[in-house]
Design an enzyme around this catalytic site. Structure first.
Site, PDB file in Angstrom:
ATOM      1  N   PRO A 134       0.767  -1.226   0.087  1.00 50.21           N
ATOM      2  CA  PRO A 134      -0.140   0.099  -0.134  1.00 50.21           C
ATOM      3  C   PRO A 134       0.818   1.268  -0.016  1.00 50.21           C
ATOM      4  CG  PRO A 134      -0.563  -1.447   1.824  1.00 50.21           C
ATOM      5  CD  PRO A 134       0.589  -2.228   1.074  1.00 50.21           C
ATOM      6  N   THR A 135       0.590   2.145  -0.865  1.00 51.67           N
ATOM      7  CA  THR A 135       0.985   3.486  -0.996  1.00 51.67           C
ATOM      8  C   THR A 135       0.697   4.506   0.500  1.00 51.67           C
ATOM      9  OG1 THR A 135       0.634   3.654  -3.354  1.00 51.67           O
ATOM     10  CG2 THR A 135       1.329   5.660  -2.273  1.00 51.67           C
ATOM     11  N   GLY A 136       1.510   4.923   1.331  1.00 52.41           N
ATOM     12  CA  GLY A 136       1.406   5.574   2.371  1.00 52.41           C
ATOM     13  C   GLY A 136       1.515   4.608   3.771  1.00 52.41           C
ATOM     14  N   CYS A 137       1.814   3.446   3.481  1.00 55.06           N
ATOM     15  CA  CYS A 137       2.174   2.520   4.614  1.00 55.06           C
ATOM     16  C   CYS A 137       3.640   2.608   4.961  1.00 55.06           C
ATOM     17  CB  CYS A 137       2.003   1.048   4.440  1.00 55.06           C
ATOM     18  SG  CYS A 137       0.566   0.257   4.929  1.00 55.06           S
ATOM     19  N   ILE A 138       3.916   2.890   6.332  1.00 59.38           N
ATOM     20  CA  ILE A 138       5.254   3.125   6.589  1.00 59.38           C
ATOM     21  C   ILE A 138       5.770   2.185   7.869  1.00 59.38           C
ATOM     22  CG2 ILE A 138       5.610   5.410   5.627  1.00 59.38           C
ATOM     23  CD1 ILE A 138       4.463   6.636   8.157  1.00 59.38           C
TER      24      ILE A 138
END
Lengths: 110, 99, 140
Positions: free
Chosen positions: A106-110
């Site tokens: 996922p984009t924005g998963c850190i």
């Protein structure tokens, strides 16, 4: 990395995500889940299918808080919370469910 | 606020757009190929001269000289700065880089 | 996170979507940054306004060799990125109007989750003021 699904080799990246999104089918999801010792139930499929629809619409795998909110809207408040989703996907509802769904991390998963 | 432009005005519209959004309390710094916008005799000269009435425009001297130009070729009123001056400006302001 | 200072971030987009990687990079940075609960605004100026053009056909099968990321702008509302400013002069000189842009919306939690437009068409004075108010300006 690669997995064998019904005699066909499916390539994975170093984090276990499909390298080619087109390789996905339900059997691929089952094999990926079994590696994490999860048997996919209706509740799992609901989330996996939601993610695939979301990706189809926006070309992005949603970050976990976006997923939680959107699931709540679509499937009801009792499902749109992290407790419910983490019970289904203990390694993180966005990360793990996206992996089963054959989507990128996922984009924005850190 | 410090606006920086590092492209030639003859290659992109970065300088012209930058000047469209620069306001009285701002500064503009031209460096790398951006220095071509600070030179006398170009199509941009009147735009630069007008802009100087409202705010300061700086030019990075090493980038001027590297391109075979001299400070005398720079439009009157454009302020020459060295690297230390550039760093001071960048440290004092929110920087908007017009790429 | 409660006591952390919320900073104002402005992403300035000035490049057309497919000729360079800037537009895609910007969008990815915005989405990643959205996890940090900052005050985020996006500005579209010059060729950047073309990023928001509706009806882009860029699927993997279309052969242009770029990820189909135009649809991803529609997800910005889900990421609470709902302050999107478009420079009117840039639209005008390209023969575009607000009707040519994608309908980017968000749900306003403070107003009974009413769906509202994220896009504001603004003049250069409004944009200049917006820039002045920022703690950080990131250009793409």
């Amino acid at each position: 990395m690669a997995i064998d699904v019904n005699g066909k080799t499916v390539d994975l990246d170093e984090e276990g995500y499909l390298t080619d999104l087109k390789d996905w089918n339900e059997d691929v999801a089952k094999v990926l889940a079994s590696q994490d010792e999860i048997e996919l139930t209706e509740s799992h499929w609901e989330v996996v299918k939601f993610l695939r629809d979301y990706y189809d619409e926006y070309q992005i795998a949603p970050a976990v808080r976006v997923l939680t909110k959107a699931i709540g809207k679509k499937l009801g408040k009792d499902k749109g919370n992290s407790k419910y989703l983490y019970e289904l996907f203990p390694y993180g509802p966005a990360k793990q469910a996206c992996r089963f769904a054959g989507l990128p991390k996922p984009t924005g998963c850190i | 606020m410090l606006h920086t432009v590092n492209k030639s005005p003859f290659q992109t519209n970065s300088l012209e757009t930058c000047l469209r959004f620069a306001r009285a309390s701002h500064s503009v710094l031209l460096f790398e190929d951006g220095i071509y916008g600070a030179l006398k005799g170009t199509r941009l000269e009147s735009l630069i001269t007008d802009s100087l009435k409202s705010y300061s425009i700086y030019v990075l001297v090493p980038d001027v000289e590297a391109r075979g130009m001299r400070i005398g070729d720079v439009i009157d009123g454009v302020k020459p700065v060295d690297y230390a001056g550039f760093v001071d400006l960048a440290a004092e302001n929110t920087v908007q880089a017009w790429l | 996170m409660e006591d952390e200072v919320i900073k104002k971030f402005l992403y300035v987009n000035r490049k057309a979507p497919y000729g360079t990687i800037y537009a895609l990079e910007s969008l990815e940075v915005v989405l990643i940054g959205a996890a940090f609960d900052q005050d985020v605004s996006l500005a579209f100026i010059d060729d950047g306004v073309y990023q928001l053009k509706k009806d882009q056909k860029t699927s993997v099968d279309s052969g242009i060799g770029m990820k189909d990321f135009s649809k991803t702008y529609l997800a910005l509302g889900d990421y609470d990125v709902n302050k999107i400013y478009v420079d009117k002069a840039s639209l005008d000189e390209r023969g575009l109007t607000a009707d040519d842009l994608m309908e980017l919306v968000y749900e306003d939690e403070d107003d009974d989750y009413k769906e509202k437009s994220s896009i504001s068409i603004v003049n250069q004075d409004e944009l200049a003021l917006l820039m002045e108010q920022q703690d950080v300006v990131l250009s793409f």
